[in-house]
Design a protein around this motif. Structure first.
Motif, PDB file in Angstrom:
ATOM      1  N   UNK A   1      59.122  40.091  16.784  1.00 52.72           N
ATOM      2  CA  UNK A   1      58.786  38.741  17.226  1.00 52.72           C
ATOM      3  C   UNK A   1      59.172  38.543  18.690  1.00 52.72           C
ATOM      4  N   UNK A   2      60.345  39.026  19.042  1.00 48.38           N
ATOM      5  CA  UNK A   2      60.813  38.876  20.423  1.00 48.38           C
ATOM      6  C   UNK A   2      60.003  39.765  21.362  1.00 48.38           C
ATOM      7  N   UNK A   3      59.683  40.965  20.931  1.00 48.47           N
ATOM      8  CA  UNK A   3      58.847  41.850  21.742  1.00 48.47           C
ATOM      9  C   UNK A   3      57.529  41.157  22.070  1.00 48.47           C
ATOM     10  N   UNK A   4      56.897  40.556  21.073  1.00 48.08           N
ATOM     11  CA  UNK A   4      55.610  39.884  21.307  1.00 48.08           C
ATOM     12  C   UNK A   4      55.775  38.667  22.220  1.00 48.08           C
ATOM     13  N   UNK A   5      56.845  37.912  22.016  1.00 49.43           N
ATOM     14  CA  UNK A   5      57.059  36.726  22.853  1.00 49.43           C
ATOM     15  C   UNK A   5      57.293  37.131  24.315  1.00 49.43           C
TER      16      UNK A   5
END
Length: 429
Positions: free
Chosen positions: A418-422
């Protein structure tokens, strides 16, 4: 936070004796030479810390290369992490760099840098701060296809220049690790970024000014410390781009210790964290004079030695009791229940990571319901503190994320993609 595991003990030494025995001389070495593939952006006048040599690169060693996305996927899968954000192969390096210890004296530290293969020439840095470990090898640069290194590889394989400090006293760094000391976690993280910027041209890249900052458990507080320093302009080049801490103990002296002592968290993890708190804080702040003041026998004679960086998590778990009542004296429990003196002052600093500033960059907080190691009251406390300072910090509840039976560890696995995508979204400015 994040108890790895632990240990039968060898003969105990008092805190002062232990410190003297392992006090490390600082490493020396030359900045690696060699042509740069790209010219780094022209620096402005160096900040005082940089002028003093902090962040100077001592050495760089290529650890491994995952030449294809398939190879990256295999490493992430082996570590128990998803791989749906993988786009590139990755090269991983250990950097050793100059920094300062918890008392401001010169020392060295190490960390992991992961670089995408065939990515864009100019990259944004992502700084990841890892969770608690007891052994020096419980650090990103010391492990591959493992829990502590997988988030770094995930960010790099999505196209970022990923940077992960090992912290003081971990990896190849000398001395003892000052656990939950926000000041030294911040300086080690900031100086790691400086070393990474110096190293980046050797990989064919230059680093953008914007840094995306994340961290898990202990590293969540470390990430907030780094974010605060970047926003304050403590580096002349880097600026804070976004913050994404995961399952932190932001209210360590309040919500976390209260839940731990009340039996609301996993009993064995609570024993380890209570012991680590007293031992680690005593090294810097003199919480007790003799271990027997706070630890019951036979643990008073052995527990300090378990946190020397040479004992594994398994050894630590084996060398400590199953309950707080078997570990702590009445005085020891009282210190954690109602901290006073130097311990109270140290905890006020630890607990200010959300309360004493207002991030101007986007912030997202991540947690998992039913976290058995870091009470979710920590995240609510952080959210409320930011809100009180006019900052909207939405909370993502990762639900029943699980990693080997732990929702705490599972939150890191679930939050990472999720953080990678954000972080991969277009720049916000």
């Amino acid at each position: 936070m994040t108890a790895s595991a632990p240990s039968p003990a060898f003969p105990a030494r008092r805190s002062r004796a232990l410190l003297r025995a392992v006090a490390a001389a600082t490493c020396c070495g030359l900045l690696l030479s060699g042509p740069a593939a790209l010219a780094a952006p022209a620096p402005t006048s160096p900040a005082p810390a940089e002028a003093a040599g902090r962040g100077t690169l001592v050495s760089a060693e290529r650890l491994y290369t995952l030449t294809t996305p398939r190879a990256v996927t295999a490493d992430l899968t082996a570590a128990g992490f998803g791989a749906d954000t993988v786009r590139y192969g990755v090269a991983a390096y250990r950097l050793v760099y100059r920094t300062v210890d918890a008392r401001g004296l010169p020392t060295t530290a190490s960390g992991l840098v992961a670089v995408p293969l065939r990515g864009a020439p100019r990259l944004r840095a992502v700084s990841f701060a890892h969770g608690t470990g007891s052994h020096k090898d419980d650090a990103p640069s010391a492990q591959r296809a493992a829990f502590v290194s997988a988030p770094v590889i995930a960010h790099a394989s999505a196209g970022s220049f990923a940077v992960a400090p090992d912290y003081l006293g971990m990896g190849t760094g000398p001395g003892l690790h000052p656990w939950m000391d926000i000041g030294s976690e911040t300086t080690a993280s900031l100086d790691m970024l400086r070393a990474a910027r110096a190293f980046a041209p050797r990989t064919g890249h230059v680093l953008d000014r914007e840094v995306m900052v994340t961290g898990f458990s202990q590293g969540a507080s470390a990430a907030l410390g780094l974010g605060r320093a970047l926003q304050a302009g403590e580096d002349h080049w880097f600026r804070l781009g976004a913050l994404a801490p995961v399952s932190g103990a932001y209210d360590f002296g309040g919500a976390e210790l209260r839940a731990l002592l009340a039996g609301e968290l996993d009993p064995k993890s609570s024993v380890v964290y209570a012991a680590y708190t007293l031992v680690a804080f005593n090294r810097l702040h003199v919480v007790y004079e003799e271990p027997a003041e706070v630890f019951r026998e036979p643990y008073a004679g052995t527990v300090e030695a378990l946190f020397d960086g040479a004992h594994t998590g398994q050894e630590l778990m084996a060398g400590t009791p199953g309950t707080l009542d078997d570990l702590l004296t009445e005085h020891g429990r009282g210190l954690l229940t109602h901290p006073t003196g130097s311990l109270a002052e140290a905890l006020r600093i630890t607990d200010a990571v959300c309360a004493d500033w207002a991030p101007r960059a986007p912030v997202r907080l991540y947690m998992a319901s039913g976290d058995e190691q870091a009470t979710t009251e920590n995240t609510e406390s952080c959210r409320a503190a930011f809100a009180g300072n006019g900052v909207h910090a939405p909370v993502t509840d990762l639900g029943t994320a699980d990693y080997h039976g732990s929702r705490h560890l599972g939150s890191n696995v679930a939050a990472t993609p999720r953080i990678v995508r954000w972080f991969a979204e277009p720049p916000r400015r």
